[in-house]
Structure formats: structure tokens, C-alpha cells
Scaffold this active site. Structure first.
Site, PDB file in Angstrom:
ATOM      1  N   ASP A   1       0.867  -1.182   0.000  1.00  0.00           N
ATOM      2  CA  ASP A   1       0.000   0.000   0.000  1.00  0.00           C
ATOM      3  C   ASP A   1       0.899   1.226   0.000  1.00  0.00           C
ATOM      4  O   ASP A   1       2.129   1.088  -0.115  1.00  0.00           O
ATOM      5  CB  ASP A   1      -0.990  -0.024   1.176  1.00  0.00           C
ATOM      6  CG  ASP A   1      -2.318   0.620   0.789  1.00  0.00           C
ATOM      7  OD1 ASP A   1      -2.345   1.859   0.636  1.00  0.00           O
ATOM      8  OD2 ASP A   1      -3.321  -0.108   0.624  1.00  0.00           O
TER       9      ASP A   1
ATOM     10  N   GLU B   1     -10.469   4.089  -4.496  1.00  0.00           N
ATOM     11  CA  GLU B   1     -10.260   5.343  -3.763  1.00  0.00           C
ATOM     12  C   GLU B   1      -9.325   6.338  -4.449  1.00  0.00           C
ATOM     13  O   GLU B   1      -8.462   6.938  -3.810  1.00  0.00           O
ATOM     14  CB  GLU B   1      -9.756   5.044  -2.332  1.00  0.00           C
ATOM     15  CG  GLU B   1     -10.780   4.301  -1.510  1.00  0.00           C
ATOM     16  CD  GLU B   1     -10.429   4.225  -0.036  1.00  0.00           C
ATOM     17  OE1 GLU B   1     -11.309   4.513   0.783  1.00  0.00           O
ATOM     18  OE2 GLU B   1      -9.271   3.872   0.304  1.00  0.00           O
TER      19      GLU B   1
ATOM     20  N   HIS C   1      -3.437   4.369  -3.771  1.00  0.00           N
ATOM     21  CA  HIS C   1      -2.736   3.674  -2.683  1.00  0.00           C
ATOM     22  C   HIS C   1      -1.339   3.267  -3.128  1.00  0.00           C
ATOM     23  O   HIS C   1      -0.883   2.155  -2.843  1.00  0.00           O
ATOM     24  CB  HIS C   1      -3.536   2.450  -2.230  1.00  0.00           C
ATOM     25  CG  HIS C   1      -4.817   2.808  -1.530  1.00  0.00           C
ATOM     26  ND1 HIS C   1      -4.862   3.127  -0.199  1.00  0.00           N
ATOM     27  CD2 HIS C   1      -6.087   2.906  -1.984  1.00  0.00           C
ATOM     28  CE1 HIS C   1      -6.119   3.406   0.146  1.00  0.00           C
ATOM     29  NE2 HIS C   1      -6.885   3.285  -0.917  1.00  0.00           N
TER      30      HIS C   1
END
Ligand SMILES: *[C@@H]1O[C@H](CO)[C@@H](O)[C@H](O)[C@H]1NC(C)=O
Ligand SMILES: *[C@@H]1O[C@H](CO)[C@@H](O)[C@H](O)[C@H]1NC(C)=O
Ligand SMILES: *[C@@H]1O[C@H](CO)[C@@H](O)[C@H](O)[C@H]1NC(C)=O
Length: 601
Positions: A222, A346, A275
Site C-alpha cells: 500500500d 479510492e 494507494h
């Protein structure tokens, strides 16, 4: 009087469900599709069971593990589904051991596998049958593949129990016909936020094998860290937390082999283009946008990330695709599964707001928006991901449903849904995507452990964040709760009817489920207790469902099965968390909220 009435209800429910003879104490998890117990009395099991018909070493090894567990544990069911009147006190020997004993002693297992060469890939046949008859000395197992046979072993090891005198028995002859409802039954670990060691990963796989979960979704990296050693770019692990907290190629291969030996697929996820910071920026800082920005919760409209630290791959930098291709190619050569997860969640507009090339691209054509930017990613990255042949891709649903999103994502990419429960499942099914259900309101195992960002004034409030005190909204969400609070209990997971409101053709798009355990607050010390036994509730939900043959919720029947299985996990070295005072295990349904055994609908 009260106890007798309840006992009758329980027996009636059990009878409707599976035809369980009421003296039988064992209750394997996941409940088989069909299990029928005889009544001719227990059968002794010899101290050895000879396996006939094993086609290969993988099956022999699996049998040796199962039989060694049987003989070393000599399991005594720790929580049994049975009339309260009979089992008001914890039985030191199964009740049926006192009844008459069928004559023949079980000494062998006859295994028939139709196709021993079927690889462990999506949709492989996992069915099996298991028969123990009154007269035969051999247990009969049939399966279409070795993977079905392995599932038969994990059922068998749960139904051979202590006879209370140092030996082993099966309580009654039994006939099992079993196959999963869904081909994709997973849990997700996250080794980007915190490192998880190989022994702890193996422990998760042990729990998965016992509960017949078959997919380990490994969210490997991540923004916070890059733990994977790369031959193409050795500098990426400069962003591992330490030299020790890395996975070598042989580590990855060992995990894959350990999982495969237990009928578990390992599907890697490299989260892109969001990410993404650690590791990538070591290759070339120009392929990461907003890397050194403040994530800016203070001024939310300008935020660059939803949690620290920021970073997203530069979609418009051609160098990005060279690096993505080399990373993807190297990992594709290691992971044997046909599925590969390429992230897609996201994406924050505010991050690309700090990207010069993105600003120039927007300035060059005022019709362009962030959806076009994401479409650029899909158009340039997906062709890279579609090699090698047979590759199936998984993305988080955001790439299709979020703001921003790519307007034209190929329909053969599987979408993993995590927002808005049944609403998003419906939207994805209507759009024609295959779906993996990970709805955060039901399946997120990390929820409810408070927020973790620091310097957080929400905790400097000496009043009830929800003064109404309404039970179900208490401390929900903000004011210091985790974003997806509350904690999802095993009952929340098990009760989730995720195909609600789908037509039968839409429901066919749901290939299965995954319970994610995001690891901002997880490492070796807590991973197992947050994962188990809740993942076992998911396992049964996806294997044989949460309803009985009459279509009624069977959560109340599942209760003792889950509690017993938790004890069994611990006995097998999986550090599953206690769910109730042990009193509740020993007094079936004494800890129910409602006396009415049909209260859950
Ligand atoms: C981008 O930055 C400009 C200038 O700071 C600001 O006005 C705008 O709202 C930002 N847009 C986003 C999506 O953050
Ligand atoms: C400008 O962007 C829009 C939206 O992506 C696109 O339809 C159009 O073809 C672009 N025009 C040029 C000249 O590139
Ligand atoms: C199912 O659909 C109905 C009608 O649109 C809606 O009222 C209901 O909330 C939906 N149920 C779920 C669980 O989404």
C-alpha cells in the site's frame, strides 16, 4: 417445563435442517449441504486408518495431516447443538458413546477421485461424498477432484471424536453429500499497512482449510510500505518497514505451495493507481503524484488521500506503464492463479490536482475531466494486465461506481464491491459485471477498533458522542469511532443476505465473497483473533448458506457449531478470539437474547 419446551423447539429445528439424530454431538463447520446420520450406534475407529486410492503425494500429505490431527487431538466436541435437557452439563464423553456399539471397527478410507489432474483454479469442482455405513470397515470418499477430497478430509477430521476412554469413534453411520454454493470464498490480508510474517500467514491458511475457504486475497502493498522483493527493481524494498519485513520470491512461492496443499488459491493484489507511493517512488519519483503532500484532512475539499500517507501513480506519465508492466510481469511469473487483483480503489482528485502533467492535460482540452483521466488508466493499463493468456482481473468497484470513475471498464473484469451493501451489488449485476461481495457494513473485519489517526481532537471530548443513546447508532461513524464502526460480529456476517433484490440471472453474477481485514491496526499479534472465528461464519455462509431446507435463517443452529469450531481452531493452533463466556458453550442457547428460537428471520 421451560427447558423441555425449548429442547423440543431445538430438536424440531435441527430435524428440519439436516435430519440430525438428536444424540449426535458433532456438528462440522461448514455444515455440509446434506448430512444424514444413522441410528445403529457408534462405530469405533482404529488407531490407524489406511488410505486407499490416493493419486498423489499432495493427497497423501493432506490425509496424514488430517489423521494426525484426529489422533493427537482426540477431539471432544466443545459446544454441541442438542436438547438443553440432555446437555445441561458439559459432557465428558459424548452421550451416544453410552448407547450400543455397532460391531465393525473402522480401519480404512477408500478414496475415489475421478479427475486427479484438475488444477486448483476458479470454478474447479470441490464436491465430495463421505459415507460411513453400519457394516463396512472402510470409510468411503468420492470426489471429482483432489480439492474435493481435501474438503472431505477436513469434514472427516471433525466427525471422528474421542470415545471418552482414549479411543476414537464416529457417533453414528453417516452419509454426506457436499458441494459449495459459491466457487469464490475468501479472506483478505493486508501486508502493506503492517507486515505479517509467514508463520502467521500459514496460520490463516490453516483456518481457511479447516473451514473450506478457498481464496487468500493478498493485498500485498500500500502507500505505507512495499514489502515485496523485486528483481526488476531491488530498490523498491527500501520502502519496506525493515529488511526483515520483506517477502522474497521464495517466500511467495512457499505461501502459494502451502496454500495449494490445502486447497487454497492465493490471489495477489497490487493496488494501482491509487494507494501507491512506497516502492514506486524509489524506482522513479516522477511516476507518483502528490507523494509528499499533506493529506489535508484539515481542509477536506483539498485532501489528497483518505488516510495518510498520500500517493497515486501518475496516469499520464508513460514511464509509469513501463514500471507497472515490469512489476506485473515479475509477479505474474510467481503467482500461479489465473486471477490477479489490480486494485483500483479510492482515487482522489485532490492528489492529481498537484500533478503538473495532469493540469497541462486538462488545460489542453477543457472538456476533459477526472473520469477521462481514469479511463486513460484503464485503456493503458488493462492491456498490460491481460497478459498472460487466461488472466482474469479483479478490481475494486470504485473504478466503475465511484466519483471519479472510468466510464468504460471491460465487462470481463470482476468487481469487488465494498460500499452500499445490496445497492451496489445490484448496480454491478445490472451493469453485467461478475461480483465478489465484500460489503463493508457486513464483512469488514477491521471495523470498530476506533480511529487510528493521531493528533485527533475527536477523542478530547468528555461527552457521549451519541446522546440519544439509540443502540444501533451509538458511536456509529465519527467522533472517534472507526469509519466503518461498529465491529462486525459473526452474526452480522452470517446473517448477510447479499443477493437480496437480485433476479436469478443477476444473482449468477455473484461468484462469491471475501472478508477483508485491513491492517492499519493489525500485525502478527492480532491478525488471528480479528480474523477468527468470524471468517468461519463467512465460510459457512458461502459454502452452504445461512438458511435451512425450509428457507428459514439457521443462525441459532449455527451458534453452537461456530463456538465448537472456535475451540477447534484454537486446538489446531489458530488463535481465534473467544466470542462468549464459556458458560454459553456448555449451556446451549442459555445466552440467547430471545427465548424464541425463530427470532432471527
Ligand atoms: C485544485 O486546486 C485548486 C487550487 O488550489 C482548487 O481551487 C481546487 O478546488 C482543487 N480541486 C480539487 C479537486 O481539489
Ligand atoms: C477533448 O476531450 C473530450 C472528452 O474526453 C473528447 O471527447 C475530445 O475528443 C477531446 N478533444 C480533443 C481535440 O482531443
Ligand atoms: C430491495 O428493493 C426494495 C425496492 O426497491 C427496497 O425498498 C429495499 O430497500 C431493497 N432492499 C435492500 C436490502 O437493498
Amino acid at each position: 417445563m421451560r427447558i423441555n419446551r425449548l429442547a423440543q423447539t431445538v430438536v424440531a429445528i435441527a430435524g428440519v435442517l439436516t435430519g440430525v439424530a438428536d444424540a449426535v454431538a458433532v456438528n462440522p463447520l461448514p455444515a455440509p449441504t446434506s448430512i444424514t446420520w444413522g441410528t445403529s450406534g457408534p462405530k469405533s475407529v482404529a488407531g490407524y486408518l489406511v488410505l486407499n486410492g490416493a493419486p498423489n503425494q499432495l493427497v497423501r500429505d493432506a490425509w496424514n495431516r488430517a489423521f494426525s490431527t484426529i489422533t493427537t487431538l482426540k477431539w471432544v466436541p466443545a459446544a454441541i447443538e442438542a436438547p438443553i435437557a440432555t446437555y445441561a452439563v458439559f459432557p465428558t464423553t459424548p452421550a451416544s458413546a453410552k448407547s450400543k456399539r455397532a460391531s465393525s471397527v473402522l480401519t480404512g478410507v477408500n478414496l475415489k477421485i475421478a479427475n486427479a489432474n484438475a488444477p486448483l483454479q476458479h470454478g474447479v469442482d470441490e464436491s465430495y461424498t463421505l459415507d460411513i455405513t453400519a457394516s463396512s470397515q472402510s470409510i468411503s470418499i468420492t470426489a471429482n477432484t483432489v480439492w474435493g477430497a481435501l474438503h472431505a478430509f477436513t469434514t472427516l477430521q471433525q466427525i471422528i471424536i474421542s470415545d471418552g476412554r482414549g479411543g476414537l469413534l464416529v457417533e453414528q453411520p453417516v452419509s454426506i453429500k457436499d458441494a459449495p454454493l459459491y466457487p469464490y470464498r475468501g479472506i483478505m490480508i493486508d501486508t502493506g499497512r503492517n507486515f505479517i510474517s509467514l508463520p502467521k500467514i500459514y496460520e490463516q491458511i490453516d483456518g481457511m482449510a479447516l473451514s473450506k475457504l478457498n481464496v487468500l486475497h493478498w493485498h500485498m502493498d500500500d502507500a505505507q510500505s512495499w514489502p515485496i522483493q523485486m528483481n526488476a527493481y531491488p530498490q523498491m524494498t527500501r520502502d519496506a518497514y525493515s529488511a526483515r519485513e520483506t517477502y522474497s520470491h521464495s517466500d511467495l512461492k512457499n505461501v502459494i505451495a502451502y496454500a495449494q496443499a490445502r486447497a487454497v488459491r492465493v490471489i495477489p493484489e497490487i493496488d494501482m493507481p491509487g494507494h501507491a507511493d512506497s516502492g514506486w517512488k524509489q524506482v522513479d519519483p516522477s511516476i507518483v503524484a502528490c507523494s509528499n503532500s499533506w493529506w489535508s484532512n484539515d481542509n477536506w475539499p483539498l485532501h489528497t488521500a483518505v488516510e495518510p500517507n498520500p500517493g497515486q501513480l501518475e496516469i499520464l506519465n508513460e514511464k509509469t506503464y513501463d514500471v507497472v508492466q515490469n512489476v506485473y510481469k515479475e509477479l505474474s511469473g510467481i503467482f500461479t492463479d489465473n486471477f490477479f487483483h489490480v486494485g483500483g480503489d479510492e482515487l482522489q482528485e485532490g492528489c492529481y490536482n498537484l500533478s503538473t502533467i495532469t493540469a497541462e492535460w486538462f488545460a489542453a482540452n477543457s472538456s476533459r475531466g477526472y473520469n477521462d483521466l481514469l479511463q486513460y488508466w484503464v485503456d493503458h493499463a488493462v492491456p498490460i494486465f491481460q497478459k498472460p493468456a487466461n488472466r482474469k482481473l479483479i478490481m475494486w468497484e470504485d473504478m466503475v461506481l465511484n466519483t471519479p470513475h472510468a466510464p468504460n471498464v471491460p465487462k470481463d473484469i470482476i468487481m469487488q464491491t465494498w460500499n452500499n451493501g445490496p445497492t451496489n451489488i445490484k448496480a454491478l449485476a445490472v451493469a453485467g459485471y461478475d461480483i465478489i461481495v465484500s460489503s463493508s457494513d457486513f464483512f469488514y473485519l477491521d471495523c470498530g477498533f476506533s480511529g487510528w489517526v493521531t493528533n485527533d481532537p475527536r477523542y478530547d471530548v468528555m461527552e457521549n458522542p451519541d446522546p440519544t443513546g439509540v443502540e444501533i447508532t451509538f458511536n456509529y461513524g465519527g467522533n472517534g469511532g472507526s469509519w466503518c464502526a461498529p465491529y462486525k460480529s459473526w452474526q452480522r456476517i452470517y446473517d448477510y443476505d447479499f443477493t437480496t433484490n437480485l433476479t436469478s440471472s443477476e444473482a449468477k453474477h455473484v461468484i462469491g465473497v471475501t472478508a477483508p481485514l485491513w491492517s492499519e491496526q493489525v500485525d502478527d499479534t492480532v491478525v488471528s483473533m480479528k480474523m477468527w472465528p468470524r471468517a468461519a461464519a463467512l465460510a459457512e455462509l458461502a459454502w452452504s448458506g445461512n438458511k435451512n431446507a425450509a428457507g428459514a435463517k439457521r443462525t441459532t443452529e449455527m451458534t453452537q457449531r461456530l463456538f465448537n469450531f472456535r475451540e477447534y481452531l484454537v486446538a489446531n493452533g489458530v488463535q481465534a478470539a473467544p466470542q462468549v463466556p464459556k458458560y454459553c458453550l456448555q449451556h446451549p442457547h442459555a445466552c440467547d437474547l430471545y427465548y424464541d428460537q425463530t427470532a432471527v428471520v
